[in-house]
Design a protein around this motif. Structure first.
Motif, PDB file in Angstrom:
ATOM      1  N   SER A   1      -0.573   3.371  20.377  1.00  0.00           N
ATOM      2  CA  SER A   1       0.217   2.173  20.102  1.00  0.00           C
ATOM      3  C   SER A   1      -0.452   0.979  20.765  1.00  0.00           C
ATOM      4  CB  SER A   1       1.657   2.335  20.610  1.00  0.00           C
ATOM      5  OG  SER A   1       1.666   2.524  22.014  1.00  0.00           O
ATOM      6  N   LYS A   2      -0.132  -0.195  20.235  1.00  0.00           N
ATOM      7  CA  LYS A   2      -0.717  -1.425  20.782  1.00  0.00           C
ATOM      8  C   LYS A   2       0.261  -2.573  20.593  1.00  0.00           C
ATOM      9  CE  LYS A   2      -4.681  -4.568  20.379  1.00  0.00           C
ATOM     10  NZ  LYS A   2      -5.939  -4.851  19.648  1.00  0.00           N
ATOM     11  N   LEU A   3       0.549  -3.264  21.686  1.00  0.00           N
ATOM     12  CA  LEU A   3       1.384  -4.456  21.649  1.00  0.00           C
ATOM     13  C   LEU A   3       0.482  -5.677  21.780  1.00  0.00           C
ATOM     14  CD1 LEU A   3       4.287  -5.684  21.732  1.00  0.00           C
ATOM     15  CD2 LEU A   3       4.170  -5.492  24.225  1.00  0.00           C
ATOM     16  N   PHE A   4       0.667  -6.663  20.886  1.00  0.00           N
ATOM     17  CA  PHE A   4      -0.202  -7.839  20.920  1.00  0.00           C
ATOM     18  C   PHE A   4       0.590  -9.067  20.483  1.00  0.00           C
ATOM     19  CE2 PHE A   4      -0.499  -5.874  16.786  1.00  0.00           C
ATOM     20  CZ  PHE A   4      -0.509  -6.931  15.884  1.00  0.00           C
ATOM     21  N   GLU A   5       0.001 -10.222  20.720  1.00  0.00           N
ATOM     22  CA  GLU A   5       0.637 -11.485  20.368  1.00  0.00           C
ATOM     23  C   GLU A   5      -0.172 -12.186  19.288  1.00  0.00           C
ATOM     24  OE1 GLU A   5       1.227 -15.641  22.623  1.00  0.00           O
ATOM     25  OE2 GLU A   5       2.366 -13.996  23.539  1.00  0.00           O
ATOM     26  N   MET A   6       0.527 -12.686  18.262  1.00  0.00           N
ATOM     27  CA  MET A   6      -0.129 -13.443  17.192  1.00  0.00           C
ATOM     28  C   MET A   6       0.739 -14.644  16.851  1.00  0.00           C
ATOM     29  SD  MET A   6      -1.457 -12.178  13.425  1.00  0.00           S
ATOM     30  CE  MET A   6      -2.772 -11.203  14.151  1.00  0.00           C
ATOM     31  N   ASN A   7       0.127 -15.808  16.874  1.00  0.00           N
ATOM     32  CA  ASN A   7       0.845 -17.069  16.612  1.00  0.00           C
ATOM     33  C   ASN A   7       2.065 -17.214  17.509  1.00  0.00           C
ATOM     34  OD1 ASN A   7      -0.996 -17.699  14.526  1.00  0.00           O
ATOM     35  ND2 ASN A   7       0.223 -16.549  13.031  1.00  0.00           N
ATOM     36  N   GLY A   8       1.921 -16.770  18.761  1.00  0.00           N
ATOM     37  CA  GLY A   8       2.993 -16.908  19.717  1.00  0.00           C
ATOM     38  C   GLY A   8       4.118 -15.905  19.578  1.00  0.00           C
ATOM     39  N   LYS A   9       3.971 -14.906  18.706  1.00  0.00           N
ATOM     40  CA  LYS A   9       5.020 -13.913  18.474  1.00  0.00           C
ATOM     41  C   LYS A   9       4.499 -12.519  18.786  1.00  0.00           C
ATOM     42  CE  LYS A   9       7.233 -16.705  14.873  1.00  0.00           C
ATOM     43  NZ  LYS A   9       7.674 -16.747  13.464  1.00  0.00           N
ATOM     44  N   GLN A  10       5.378 -11.694  19.371  1.00  0.00           N
ATOM     45  CA  GLN A  10       5.013 -10.330  19.727  1.00  0.00           C
ATOM     46  C   GLN A  10       5.010  -9.433  18.494  1.00  0.00           C
ATOM     47  OE1 GLN A  10       3.838  -9.378  22.441  1.00  0.00           O
ATOM     48  NE2 GLN A  10       4.698 -10.484  24.170  1.00  0.00           N
ATOM     49  N   GLN A  11       3.949  -8.656  18.340  1.00  0.00           N
ATOM     50  CA  GLN A  11       3.833  -7.690  17.257  1.00  0.00           C
ATOM     51  C   GLN A  11       3.252  -6.400  17.821  1.00  0.00           C
ATOM     52  OE1 GLN A  11       2.140  -9.208  13.585  1.00  0.00           O
ATOM     53  NE2 GLN A  11       2.523 -11.328  14.209  1.00  0.00           N
ATOM     54  N   ALA A  12       3.338  -5.327  17.045  1.00  0.00           N
ATOM     55  CA  ALA A  12       2.847  -4.042  17.543  1.00  0.00           C
ATOM     56  C   ALA A  12       2.340  -3.176  16.396  1.00  0.00           C
ATOM     57  CB  ALA A  12       3.953  -3.304  18.305  1.00  0.00           C
ATOM     58  N   LEU A  13       1.406  -2.282  16.731  1.00  0.00           N
ATOM     59  CA  LEU A  13       0.933  -1.236  15.828  1.00  0.00           C
ATOM     60  C   LEU A  13       1.251   0.107  16.467  1.00  0.00           C
ATOM     61  CD1 LEU A  13      -2.553  -2.696  14.807  1.00  0.00           C
ATOM     62  CD2 LEU A  13      -0.566  -2.424  13.308  1.00  0.00           C
ATOM     63  N   VAL A  14       1.759   1.032  15.667  1.00  0.00           N
ATOM     64  CA  VAL A  14       2.086   2.370  16.163  1.00  0.00           C
ATOM     65  C   VAL A  14       1.493   3.396  15.213  1.00  0.00           C
ATOM     66  CG1 VAL A  14       3.922   3.994  16.736  1.00  0.00           C
ATOM     67  CG2 VAL A  14       4.212   1.568  17.256  1.00  0.00           C
ATOM     68  N   LEU A  15       0.680   4.311  15.755  1.00  0.00           N
ATOM     69  CA  LEU A  15       0.018   5.335  14.948  1.00  0.00           C
ATOM     70  C   LEU A  15       0.684   6.686  15.183  1.00  0.00           C
ATOM     71  CD1 LEU A  15      -2.350   6.197  13.098  1.00  0.00           C
ATOM     72  CD2 LEU A  15      -3.717   6.523  15.178  1.00  0.00           C
TER      73      LEU A  15
ATOM     74  N   CYS B   1       0.855  -1.187   0.000  1.00  0.00           N
ATOM     75  CA  CYS B   1       0.000   0.000   0.000  1.00  0.00           C
ATOM     76  C   CYS B   1       0.889   1.234   0.000  1.00  0.00           C
ATOM     77  CB  CYS B   1      -0.930   0.005   1.218  1.00  0.00           C
ATOM     78  SG  CYS B   1      -0.065   0.143   2.807  1.00  0.00           S
ATOM     79  N   SER B   2       0.290   2.388  -0.211  1.00  0.00           N
ATOM     80  CA  SER B   2       1.024   3.646  -0.101  1.00  0.00           C
ATOM     81  C   SER B   2       1.343   3.900   1.364  1.00  0.00           C
ATOM     82  CB  SER B   2       0.179   4.788  -0.662  1.00  0.00           C
ATOM     83  OG  SER B   2      -0.086   4.598  -2.036  1.00  0.00           O
ATOM     84  N   PRO B   3       2.323   4.763   1.650  1.00  0.00           N
ATOM     85  CA  PRO B   3       2.639   5.074   3.045  1.00  0.00           C
ATOM     86  C   PRO B   3       1.425   5.555   3.826  1.00  0.00           C
ATOM     87  CG  PRO B   3       4.381   5.881   1.620  1.00  0.00           C
ATOM     88  CD  PRO B   3       3.282   5.394   0.722  1.00  0.00           C
ATOM     89  N   THR B   4       1.316   5.129   5.071  1.00  0.00           N
ATOM     90  CA  THR B   4       0.205   5.501   5.947  1.00  0.00           C
ATOM     91  C   THR B   4       0.750   6.022   7.274  1.00  0.00           C
ATOM     92  OG1 THR B   4       0.054   3.316   6.976  1.00  0.00           O
ATOM     93  CG2 THR B   4      -1.188   3.654   4.927  1.00  0.00           C
ATOM     94  N   LYS B   5      -0.150   6.488   8.141  1.00  0.00           N
ATOM     95  CA  LYS B   5       0.247   6.971   9.461  1.00  0.00           C
ATOM     96  C   LYS B   5       0.554   5.823  10.424  1.00  0.00           C
ATOM     97  CE  LYS B   5      -2.789  11.043   9.139  1.00  0.00           C
ATOM     98  NZ  LYS B   5      -3.923  11.747   9.779  1.00  0.00           N
ATOM     99  N   MET B   6       0.091   4.626  10.068  1.00  0.00           N
ATOM    100  CA  MET B   6       0.210   3.468  10.950  1.00  0.00           C
ATOM    101  C   MET B   6       1.305   2.526  10.443  1.00  0.00           C
ATOM    102  SD  MET B   6      -1.815   1.925  13.534  1.00  0.00           S
ATOM    103  CE  MET B   6      -3.548   2.161  13.077  1.00  0.00           C
ATOM    104  N   ILE B   7       2.176   2.105  11.356  1.00  0.00           N
ATOM    105  CA  ILE B   7       3.181   1.111  10.993  1.00  0.00           C
ATOM    106  C   ILE B   7       2.980  -0.143  11.844  1.00  0.00           C
ATOM    107  CG2 ILE B   7       4.902   2.747  10.147  1.00  0.00           C
ATOM    108  CD1 ILE B   7       6.341   2.490  12.836  1.00  0.00           C
ATOM    109  N   HIS B   8       3.387  -1.267  11.269  1.00  0.00           N
ATOM    110  CA  HIS B   8       3.281  -2.561  11.927  1.00  0.00           C
ATOM    111  C   HIS B   8       4.684  -3.081  12.215  1.00  0.00           C
ATOM    112  CE1 HIS B   8       3.134  -7.041  11.767  1.00  0.00           C
ATOM    113  NE2 HIS B   8       2.124  -6.849  12.587  1.00  0.00           N
ATOM    114  N   LEU B   9       4.934  -3.517  13.428  1.00  0.00           N
ATOM    115  CA  LEU B   9       6.238  -4.023  13.829  1.00  0.00           C
ATOM    116  C   LEU B   9       6.142  -5.514  14.127  1.00  0.00           C
ATOM    117  CD1 LEU B   9       5.995  -0.905  14.943  1.00  0.00           C
ATOM    118  CD2 LEU B   9       8.179  -1.437  16.017  1.00  0.00           C
ATOM    119  N   SER B  10       7.118  -6.273  13.625  1.00  0.00           N
ATOM    120  CA  SER B  10       7.187  -7.709  13.891  1.00  0.00           C
ATOM    121  C   SER B  10       8.618  -8.090  14.236  1.00  0.00           C
ATOM    122  CB  SER B  10       6.684  -8.499  12.678  1.00  0.00           C
ATOM    123  OG  SER B  10       7.457  -8.204  11.529  1.00  0.00           O
ATOM    124  N   SER B  11       8.841  -9.376  14.499  1.00  0.00           N
ATOM    125  CA  SER B  11      10.148  -9.882  14.937  1.00  0.00           C
ATOM    126  C   SER B  11      10.614  -9.184  16.205  1.00  0.00           C
ATOM    127  CB  SER B  11      11.207  -9.733  13.823  1.00  0.00           C
ATOM    128  OG  SER B  11      10.838 -10.456  12.680  1.00  0.00           O
TER     129      SER B  11
END
Length: 494
Positions: A446-460, A413-423
């Protein structure tokens, strides 16, 4: 009128292929390897390189003139007498194959034998020589998007296709072996191809064992079946080119777009730059079909064959090759990047293929980075030559499209205000993530969450350009001992 005998082949006559009778059972056509060895002598088809085949020994053997009728099993039988074969990559578009023996002595033994006798498979002479590769990497295998590891999704290539092929015909051929959930078809240089997803893996194994090498019609439409490396097909439209049999309520075409455009139109790009970088078009086409089944995103033609893009109006004091890699690698694998010495606010970026270059141009044109509005266009240069000013990323493990390519295409997608962090590290805190990123602009949420046993985050972030700067500067940086990955999120809020 064309007529096909059903008990010898898989379908009835062309006029009846959509409603062919299932009353008659298919008679299995033997899949026999006809392998002969004759004294090697002068051949009108031999090339100058054949005289060099015994130089520079390697455990990887390069096989040429591998016709579509030759299967992996045929090649395995040709070389198994000389030792254990650890890897095999079929380069169908080039009629070639790469085969890796367990060790160099085994490969030397095979090459010594075939220097005295001409190897022939199914009546076709094949030519062998040591490969320039000393080892086949995992990427060499995975980019083909297919192999011998069982999977419930099959990649089917149809050779000598003289008659139309639709989802209905394919469903009729493959459904006797189990419940077919999804079918996606597309056209590539290797021929007409399809992805067939079964409900269970055993059905796919049964279909491959029964149908490999057989003809759908008399003397044509031969099936070449491999296991795909995809986990799930995404089907957006139910029409003659794609079908989700578990969801009959899907629309037949993209709104406002004619259904006459097929995968032959959408994926007809040529990978002139892909070869130079070592990325395979065939595996890429499979991933594209899985990600965009039924229609490409608005504004993407899928017909571009230029792999190198020109990015200009950069901030020469703040940009470097790694930061540019972080931005452009969201849309495809990066082969090389070169910042122009005489124009330091200009840079050339060679993508893995023309489709990935088109995604980068489409989504990045007009984006803001370091308070400057980027200009992104296709370059007149076919590729970037190696040199002291060139950074090579073809073997970088940070390239995103060597694995899970279909998923990464869907996230473009084009750049947005929200980024997704993994690993992220398992013990990371939300406060640590905010502290790592806040220098690039105010963080709204911001939000820290777990998916499939791995830590991920969203930052606005407050602004889109702040999120872009954070991605460019902090992707692949270390946080708590882990190398984090950052991409844009299409979510509007947390």
């Amino acid at each position: 009128m064309f007529k096909c005998v059903f008990n010898d082949y898989l379908c009835l006559s062309l006029s009846d292929f959509k409603r062919a009778s299932r009353k008659n059972k298919m008679k299995k056509i033997p899949h026999v390897v006809h392998q002969t060895l004759v004294p090697l002598g002068p051949s009108p088809t031999s090339s100058p390189s054949e005289g060099k085949k015994m130089s520079d020994p390697s455990k990887v053997i390069h096989v040429r003139n591998v016709g579509h009728e030759i299967s992996e099993n045929d090649l395995l039988q040709l070389f198994q007498p000389f030792g254990v074969i650890t890897k095999l990559v079929m380069l169908r578009a080039k009629n070639q194959a790469l085969l890796q023996m367990q060790d160099v002595p085994s490969a030397v033994k095979a090459m010594q034998f075939y220097s005295n006798v001409q190897p022939s498979i199914r009546g076709r002479n094949v030519y062998v020589q040591f490969s320039s590769h000393q080892e086949l990497t995992t990427m060499d295998q995975n980019t083909q998007g297919r192999g011998d590891e069982p999977n419930r999704i099959l990649l089917v290539t149809i050779h000598h296709m003289l008659y139309p092929m639709t989802v209905d015909v394919l469903h009729q051929v493959f459904s006797p072996h189990g419940f077919v959930e999804k079918i996606v078809t597309f056209q590539k240089s290797a021929g007409f191809q399809a992805l067939i997803q079964y409900q269970v893996q055993q059905s796919a194994v049964s279909a491959r064992n029964s149908l490999q090498g057989r003809n759908i019609y008399d003397g044509c439409c031969q099936l070449d079946i491999q296991f795909s490396n995809l986990d799930e097909l995404q089907v957006n439209y139910n029409n003659e080119r794609s079908r989700d049999f578990t969801n009959p309520n899907l629309p037949s075409e993209q709104k406002g777009k004619s259904s006459q455009q097929g995968y032959g139109d959408m994926y007809s790009f040529q990978g002139s730059g892909a070869h130079a970088g070592g990325f395979s078009q065939m595996g890429n086409a499979e991933a594209i079909a899985a990600a965009f089944a039924g229609g490409l995103p608005p504004g993407i033609s899928g017909t571009n064959d230029r792999c190198t893009i020109l990015v200009s109006n950069l901030d020469a004091d703040r940009i470097n090759e790694d930061k540019l890699f972080n931005l452009c690698s969201l849309y495809g694998n990066i082969v090389r990047i070169k910042i122009l010495r005489n124009k330091p606010d200009h840079a050339l970026v060679q993508m893995g293929d023309g489709f990935q270059a088109e995604l980068a141009v489409h989504f990045l044109k007009g984006a803001t980075l370091f308070e400057k509005r980027l200009e992104v266009n296709f370059s007149k240069h076919a590729n970037i030559t190696t040199g002291p000013d060139t950074h090579d990323y073809s073997n970088s493990n940070l390239n995103r499209f060597n694995r899970n390519a279909a998923k990464n295409y869907r996230y473009c997608c084009s750049p947005t205000k929200m980024i997704h962090l993994s690993s992220l590290p398992q013990d990371v805190t939300e406060a640590e993530i905010v502290e790592h990123l806040e220098e690039h602009g105010p963080i709204i949420n911001s939000k820290l969450f777990e998916m499939n046993g791995k830590q991920q985050a969203l930052v606005l972030f407050e602004k889109e350009e702040q999120a872009t700067e954070a991605l460019v500067c902090k992707n692949a940086t270390s946080l708590g001992g882990s190398t984090i990955r950052i991409s844009f999120s299409q979510l509007q809020s947390i």
